[in-house]
Write a protein that holds these residues in place. Sequence first.
Motif, PDB file in Angstrom:
ATOM      1  N   GLU A  23       0.824  -1.214   0.000  1.00 50.03           N
ATOM      2  CA  GLU A  23       0.000   0.000   0.000  1.00 50.03           C
ATOM      3  C   GLU A  23       0.854   1.258   0.000  1.00 50.03           C
ATOM      4  OE1 GLU A  23      -3.248   0.554  -0.465  1.00 50.03           O
ATOM      5  OE2 GLU A  23      -3.364  -1.588  -0.870  1.00 50.03           O
ATOM      6  N   ILE A  24       1.969   1.237   0.699  1.00 47.88           N
ATOM      7  CA  ILE A  24       2.875   2.397   0.678  1.00 47.88           C
ATOM      8  C   ILE A  24       3.423   2.587  -0.729  1.00 47.88           C
ATOM      9  CG2 ILE A  24       5.104   3.270   1.478  1.00 47.88           C
ATOM     10  CD1 ILE A  24       4.434   2.087   4.213  1.00 47.88           C
ATOM     11  N   TYR A  25       3.780   1.478  -1.377  1.00 46.04           N
ATOM     12  CA  TYR A  25       4.268   1.541  -2.760  1.00 46.04           C
ATOM     13  C   TYR A  25       3.219   2.178  -3.675  1.00 46.04           C
ATOM     14  CZ  TYR A  25       5.318  -0.047  -7.461  1.00 46.04           C
ATOM     15  OH  TYR A  25       5.535  -0.093  -8.810  1.00 46.04           O
ATOM     16  N   LYS A  26       1.976   1.724  -3.569  1.00 43.18           N
ATOM     17  CA  LYS A  26       0.899   2.282  -4.402  1.00 43.18           C
ATOM     18  C   LYS A  26       0.694   3.770  -4.128  1.00 43.18           C
ATOM     19  CE  LYS A  26      -1.643  -2.049  -4.520  1.00 43.18           C
ATOM     20  NZ  LYS A  26      -2.836  -2.733  -3.999  1.00 43.18           N
ATOM     21  N   GLU A  27       0.745   4.149  -2.866  1.00 53.38           N
ATOM     22  CA  GLU A  27       0.562   5.557  -2.493  1.00 53.38           C
ATOM     23  C   GLU A  27       1.687   6.418  -3.062  1.00 53.38           C
ATOM     24  OE1 GLU A  27      -1.377   8.789  -0.772  1.00 53.38           O
ATOM     25  OE2 GLU A  27      -2.080   6.719  -0.949  1.00 53.38           O
ATOM     26  N   LEU A  28       2.924   5.931  -2.990  1.00 55.36           N
ATOM     27  CA  LEU A  28       4.052   6.674  -3.558  1.00 55.36           C
ATOM     28  C   LEU A  28       3.915   6.822  -5.061  1.00 55.36           C
ATOM     29  CD1 LEU A  28       6.974   5.130  -1.470  1.00 55.36           C
ATOM     30  CD2 LEU A  28       6.087   7.469  -1.318  1.00 55.36           C
ATOM     31  N   GLN A  29       3.463   5.772  -5.734  1.00 51.75           N
ATOM     32  CA  GLN A  29       3.234   5.834  -7.179  1.00 51.75           C
ATOM     33  C   GLN A  29       2.164   6.874  -7.509  1.00 51.75           C
ATOM     34  OE1 GLN A  29       4.916   3.940  -9.702  1.00 51.75           O
ATOM     35  NE2 GLN A  29       6.255   3.710  -7.938  1.00 51.75           N
ATOM     36  N   ARG A  30       1.077   6.886  -6.739  1.00 49.26           N
ATOM     37  CA  ARG A  30       0.001   7.869  -6.965  1.00 49.26           C
ATOM     38  C   ARG A  30       0.496   9.303  -6.789  1.00 49.26           C
ATOM     39  NH1 ARG A  30      -3.603   3.911  -4.609  1.00 49.26           N
ATOM     40  NH2 ARG A  30      -3.031   4.594  -2.520  1.00 49.26           N
ATOM     41  N   LYS A  31       1.449   9.480  -5.865  1.00 47.60           N
ATOM     42  CA  LYS A  31       1.970  10.831  -5.612  1.00 47.60           C
ATOM     43  C   LYS A  31       3.109  11.200  -6.558  1.00 47.60           C
ATOM     44  CE  LYS A  31       0.409  11.177  -0.923  1.00 47.60           C
ATOM     45  NZ  LYS A  31       0.669  11.666   0.410  1.00 47.60           N
ATOM     46  N   GLY A  32       3.451  10.297  -7.487  1.00 48.72           N
ATOM     47  CA  GLY A  32       4.437  10.621  -8.514  1.00 48.72           C
ATOM     48  C   GLY A  32       5.868  10.236  -8.201  1.00 48.72           C
ATOM     49  N   TYR A  33       6.101   9.512  -7.124  1.00 52.68           N
ATOM     50  CA  TYR A  33       7.455   9.074  -6.783  1.00 52.68           C
ATOM     51  C   TYR A  33       7.790   7.810  -7.562  1.00 52.68           C
ATOM     52  CZ  TYR A  33       7.253  12.330  -2.891  1.00 52.68           C
ATOM     53  OH  TYR A  33       7.154  13.454  -2.136  1.00 52.68           O
ATOM     54  N   SER A  34       9.047   7.699  -7.973  1.00 46.30           N
ATOM     55  CA  SER A  34       9.502   6.540  -8.714  1.00 46.30           C
ATOM     56  C   SER A  34      10.309   5.637  -7.785  1.00 46.30           C
ATOM     57  CB  SER A  34      10.374   6.991  -9.890  1.00 46.30           C
ATOM     58  OG  SER A  34      10.848   5.865 -10.575  1.00 46.30           O
ATOM     59  N   CYS A  35       9.813   4.448  -7.550  1.00 44.64           N
ATOM     60  CA  CYS A  35      10.511   3.479  -6.704  1.00 44.64           C
ATOM     61  C   CYS A  35       9.954   2.093  -7.007  1.00 44.64           C
ATOM     62  CB  CYS A  35      10.336   3.807  -5.227  1.00 44.64           C
ATOM     63  SG  CYS A  35       8.626   3.735  -4.684  1.00 44.64           S
ATOM     64  N   SER A  36      10.604   1.080  -6.470  1.00 39.60           N
ATOM     65  CA  SER A  36      10.131  -0.288  -6.655  1.00 39.60           C
ATOM     66  C   SER A  36       9.530  -0.792  -5.345  1.00 39.60           C
ATOM     67  CB  SER A  36      11.294  -1.194  -7.076  1.00 39.60           C
ATOM     68  OG  SER A  36      12.216  -1.319  -6.004  1.00 39.60           O
ATOM     69  N   LYS A  37       8.740  -1.842  -5.459  1.00 34.25           N
ATOM     70  CA  LYS A  37       8.171  -2.451  -4.250  1.00 34.25           C
ATOM     71  C   LYS A  37       9.287  -2.948  -3.346  1.00 34.25           C
ATOM     72  CE  LYS A  37       4.007  -4.049  -6.532  1.00 34.25           C
ATOM     73  NZ  LYS A  37       3.219  -5.209  -6.964  1.00 34.25           N
ATOM     74  N   ARG A  38      10.308  -3.522  -3.959  1.00 33.36           N
ATOM     75  CA  ARG A  38      11.445  -4.054  -3.192  1.00 33.36           C
ATOM     76  C   ARG A  38      12.144  -2.949  -2.417  1.00 33.36           C
ATOM     77  NH1 ARG A  38      13.540  -7.124   0.036  1.00 33.36           N
ATOM     78  NH2 ARG A  38      15.641  -7.836  -0.279  1.00 33.36           N
ATOM     79  N   MET A  39      12.289  -1.775  -3.033  1.00 36.94           N
ATOM     80  CA  MET A  39      12.939  -0.656  -2.347  1.00 36.94           C
ATOM     81  C   MET A  39      12.125  -0.229  -1.123  1.00 36.94           C
ATOM     82  SD  MET A  39      13.911   3.172  -3.637  1.00 36.94           S
ATOM     83  CE  MET A  39      15.446   2.747  -4.419  1.00 36.94           C
ATOM     84  N   VAL A  40      10.811  -0.184  -1.278  1.00 34.32           N
ATOM     85  CA  VAL A  40       9.942   0.177  -0.160  1.00 34.32           C
ATOM     86  C   VAL A  40      10.105  -0.845   0.966  1.00 34.32           C
ATOM     87  CG1 VAL A  40       7.548   0.478   0.576  1.00 34.32           C
ATOM     88  CG2 VAL A  40       8.293   1.412  -1.612  1.00 34.32           C
ATOM     89  N   GLU A  41      10.138  -2.130   0.605  1.00 29.69           N
ATOM     90  CA  GLU A  41      10.326  -3.180   1.604  1.00 29.69           C
ATOM     91  C   GLU A  41      11.653  -3.007   2.347  1.00 29.69           C
ATOM     92  OE1 GLU A  41      10.072  -6.816  -0.587  1.00 29.69           O
ATOM     93  OE2 GLU A  41       7.911  -6.608  -0.914  1.00 29.69           O
ATOM     94  N   ARG A  42      12.733  -2.747   1.588  1.00 31.91           N
ATOM     95  CA  ARG A  42      14.058  -2.584   2.208  1.00 31.91           C
ATOM     96  C   ARG A  42      14.088  -1.371   3.132  1.00 31.91           C
ATOM     97  NH1 ARG A  42      16.784  -3.991  -3.067  1.00 31.91           N
ATOM     98  NH2 ARG A  42      16.584  -1.777  -3.426  1.00 31.91           N
ATOM     99  N   LEU A  43      13.530  -0.250   2.655  1.00 34.65           N
ATOM    100  CA  LEU A  43      13.539   0.962   3.478  1.00 34.65           C
ATOM    101  C   LEU A  43      12.692   0.794   4.738  1.00 34.65           C
ATOM    102  CD1 LEU A  43      13.333   3.676   0.688  1.00 34.65           C
ATOM    103  CD2 LEU A  43      15.325   3.075   2.101  1.00 34.65           C
ATOM    104  N   MET A  44      11.591   0.087   4.619  1.00 32.62           N
ATOM    105  CA  MET A  44      10.767  -0.181   5.803  1.00 32.62           C
ATOM    106  C   MET A  44      11.531  -1.053   6.796  1.00 32.62           C
ATOM    107  SD  MET A  44       6.922  -0.716   4.298  1.00 32.62           S
ATOM    108  CE  MET A  44       6.203  -0.989   5.921  1.00 32.62           C
ATOM    109  N   LYS A  45      12.281  -2.031   6.270  1.00 28.68           N
ATOM    110  CA  LYS A  45      13.055  -2.905   7.148  1.00 28.68           C
ATOM    111  C   LYS A  45      14.176  -2.129   7.838  1.00 28.68           C
ATOM    112  CE  LYS A  45      15.231  -7.404   7.267  1.00 28.68           C
ATOM    113  NZ  LYS A  45      15.528  -8.628   6.531  1.00 28.68           N
TER     114      LYS A  45
END
Length: 67
Positions: free
Chosen positions: A12-34
């Motif tokens: 959901e964080i990944y989807k929200e970032l995409q909606r707000k125009g940020y470019s990232c991958s799901k894996r990056m979100v997972e790593r940063l959350m960890k």
Amino acid sequence: MKESKERYGSPEIYKELQRKGYSCSKRMVERLMKIGNIRSNIVKKFTVSKPGKVWCFDITYIEIDSR
């Protein structure tokens, strides 16, 4: 993301970032959350306030006459 009540996981964080125009991958979100020790707040829907208030059982083991 306060409106999420801190219940967002990485998908959901990944989807929200995409909606707000940020470019990232799901894996990056997972790593940063960890790295940031960020976890979703999981809310249990069914809780019991006192022991013995709710009982449940499984009757799958009861043998029946199959005449």
